[in-house]
Enzyme design. Structure first.
Site, PDB file in Angstrom:
ATOM      1  N   HIS A 229       0.847  -1.201   0.000  1.00  0.00           N
ATOM      2  CA  HIS A 229       0.000   0.000   0.000  1.00  0.00           C
ATOM      3  C   HIS A 229       0.877   1.243   0.000  1.00  0.00           C
ATOM      4  O   HIS A 229       1.950   1.253   0.599  1.00  0.00           O
ATOM      5  CB  HIS A 229      -0.953   0.013   1.199  1.00  0.00           C
ATOM      6  CG  HIS A 229      -0.276  -0.193   2.518  1.00  0.00           C
ATOM      7  ND1 HIS A 229       0.073  -1.442   2.992  1.00  0.00           N
ATOM      8  CD2 HIS A 229       0.134   0.686   3.466  1.00  0.00           C
ATOM      9  CE1 HIS A 229       0.647  -1.324   4.168  1.00  0.00           C
ATOM     10  NE2 HIS A 229       0.713  -0.034   4.487  1.00  0.00           N
TER      11      HIS A 229
ATOM     12  N   HIS B 239       1.115   5.134   1.071  1.00  0.00           N
ATOM     13  CA  HIS B 239       0.547   6.181   1.927  1.00  0.00           C
ATOM     14  C   HIS B 239       0.633   7.522   1.203  1.00  0.00           C
ATOM     15  O   HIS B 239       1.694   7.888   0.688  1.00  0.00           O
ATOM     16  CB  HIS B 239       1.368   6.324   3.214  1.00  0.00           C
ATOM     17  CG  HIS B 239       1.282   5.177   4.165  1.00  0.00           C
ATOM     18  ND1 HIS B 239       0.458   5.180   5.269  1.00  0.00           N
ATOM     19  CD2 HIS B 239       1.935   3.982   4.201  1.00  0.00           C
ATOM     20  CE1 HIS B 239       0.608   4.043   5.943  1.00  0.00           C
ATOM     21  NE2 HIS B 239       1.506   3.298   5.320  1.00  0.00           N
TER      22      HIS B 239
HETATM   23  P1  AMP Z   1       1.870   0.143   7.391  1.00  0.00           P
HETATM   24  O1  AMP Z   1       2.638   0.338   8.665  1.00  0.00           O
HETATM   25  O2  AMP Z   1       2.505   0.843   6.223  1.00  0.00           O
HETATM   26  O3  AMP Z   1       1.597  -1.315   7.119  1.00  0.00           O
HETATM   27  O4  AMP Z   1       0.520   0.894   7.600  1.00  0.00           O
HETATM   28  C1  AMP Z   1      -0.721   0.283   7.707  1.00  0.00           C
HETATM   29  C2  AMP Z   1      -1.740   1.380   7.796  1.00  0.00           C
HETATM   30  O5  AMP Z   1      -3.004   0.792   7.628  1.00  0.00           O
HETATM   31  C3  AMP Z   1      -1.746   2.125   9.126  1.00  0.00           C
HETATM   32  O6  AMP Z   1      -1.539   3.522   8.883  1.00  0.00           O
HETATM   33  C4  AMP Z   1      -3.139   1.840   9.683  1.00  0.00           C
HETATM   34  O7  AMP Z   1      -3.691   2.959  10.337  1.00  0.00           O
HETATM   35  C5  AMP Z   1      -3.921   1.470   8.428  1.00  0.00           C
HETATM   36  N1  AMP Z   1      -5.037   0.571   8.633  1.00  0.00           N
HETATM   37  C6  AMP Z   1      -5.013  -0.600   9.298  1.00  0.00           C
HETATM   38  N2  AMP Z   1      -6.236  -1.181   9.232  1.00  0.00           N
HETATM   39  C7  AMP Z   1      -7.025  -0.354   8.495  1.00  0.00           C
HETATM   40  C8  AMP Z   1      -8.385  -0.390   8.060  1.00  0.00           C
HETATM   41  N3  AMP Z   1      -9.189  -1.411   8.369  1.00  0.00           N
HETATM   42  N4  AMP Z   1      -8.863   0.637   7.330  1.00  0.00           N
HETATM   43  C9  AMP Z   1      -8.061   1.667   7.013  1.00  0.00           C
HETATM   44  N5  AMP Z   1      -6.763   1.761   7.373  1.00  0.00           N
HETATM   45  C10 AMP Z   1      -6.248   0.767   8.110  1.00  0.00           C
END
Ligand code: AMP
Ligand code: ZN
Length: 139
Positions: A100, A102
């Site tokens: 993903h 950001h």
């Molecule tokens: P990462 O550390 O790059 O894997 O970031 C994962 C991101 O996903 C974090 O910023 C979380 O806040 C976000 N996240 C986790 N679960 C959800 C969800 N169900 N809907 C939207 N964002 C999410």
């Protein structure tokens, strides 16, 4: 689709998300725990943990969505800039093992930091070492 992947569940509509953009290949939704107003995640619909796992077409679709959404998100929330980044792998802080991107809107004086802040202690590399690393990557 990967079992137990929260982002695959969002793609499949099994859990709710604030979806802001969707194509055949990618979907974008608001981060549930935002670092800034408008913090958006852009994901491929196909499950893959690492950006290097994406095939060329999917990588192109993902980046096209990112380049389209970044200025749009920024202007929508009235931001002055944005950090666009990927935590690729656990060592880099990846918590959700579905690739993903950001998009984090940034505001003058918001107290945040540039992407340079994500690194640990800076290595002290000589010119020869830098040359060797460049050669090895380019090979
Ligand atoms: P990462 O550390 O790059 O894997 O970031 C994962 C991101 O996903 C974090 O910023 C979380 O806040 C976000 N996240 C986790 N679960 C959800 C969800 N169900 N809907 C939207 N964002 C999410
Ligand atoms: Zn997944």
């Amino acid at each position: 689709m990967s079992d137990d992947c929260i982002f695959c569940s969002i793609v499949d509509g099994e859990i709710p998300a604030r979806i802001v953009h969707e194509t055949d290949d990618v979907v974008a939704f608001l981060d549930a725990n935002p670092l800034a107003r408008g913090h958006t995640l852009v994901i491929p619909k196909t499950h893959a943990q690492h950006v290097g796992d994406l095939d060329d077409d999917l990588a192109a679709a993902l980046f096209a969505a990112v380049t389209e959404l970044t200025p749009h998100v920024q202007s929508t929330v009235g931001a002055d800039g944005a950090n666009v980044g990927i935590n690729d792998g656990e060592a880099a802080g990846q918590e959700v093992p579905h690739a993903h991107v950001h998009i984090i809107p940034r505001f003058e004086g918001d107290g945040g930091a540039p992407l340079h802040a994500v690194g640990g202690e800076r290595p002290d590399l000589s010119d020869d070492e830098l040359d060797a690393v460049a050669d090895a990557i380019a090979e």
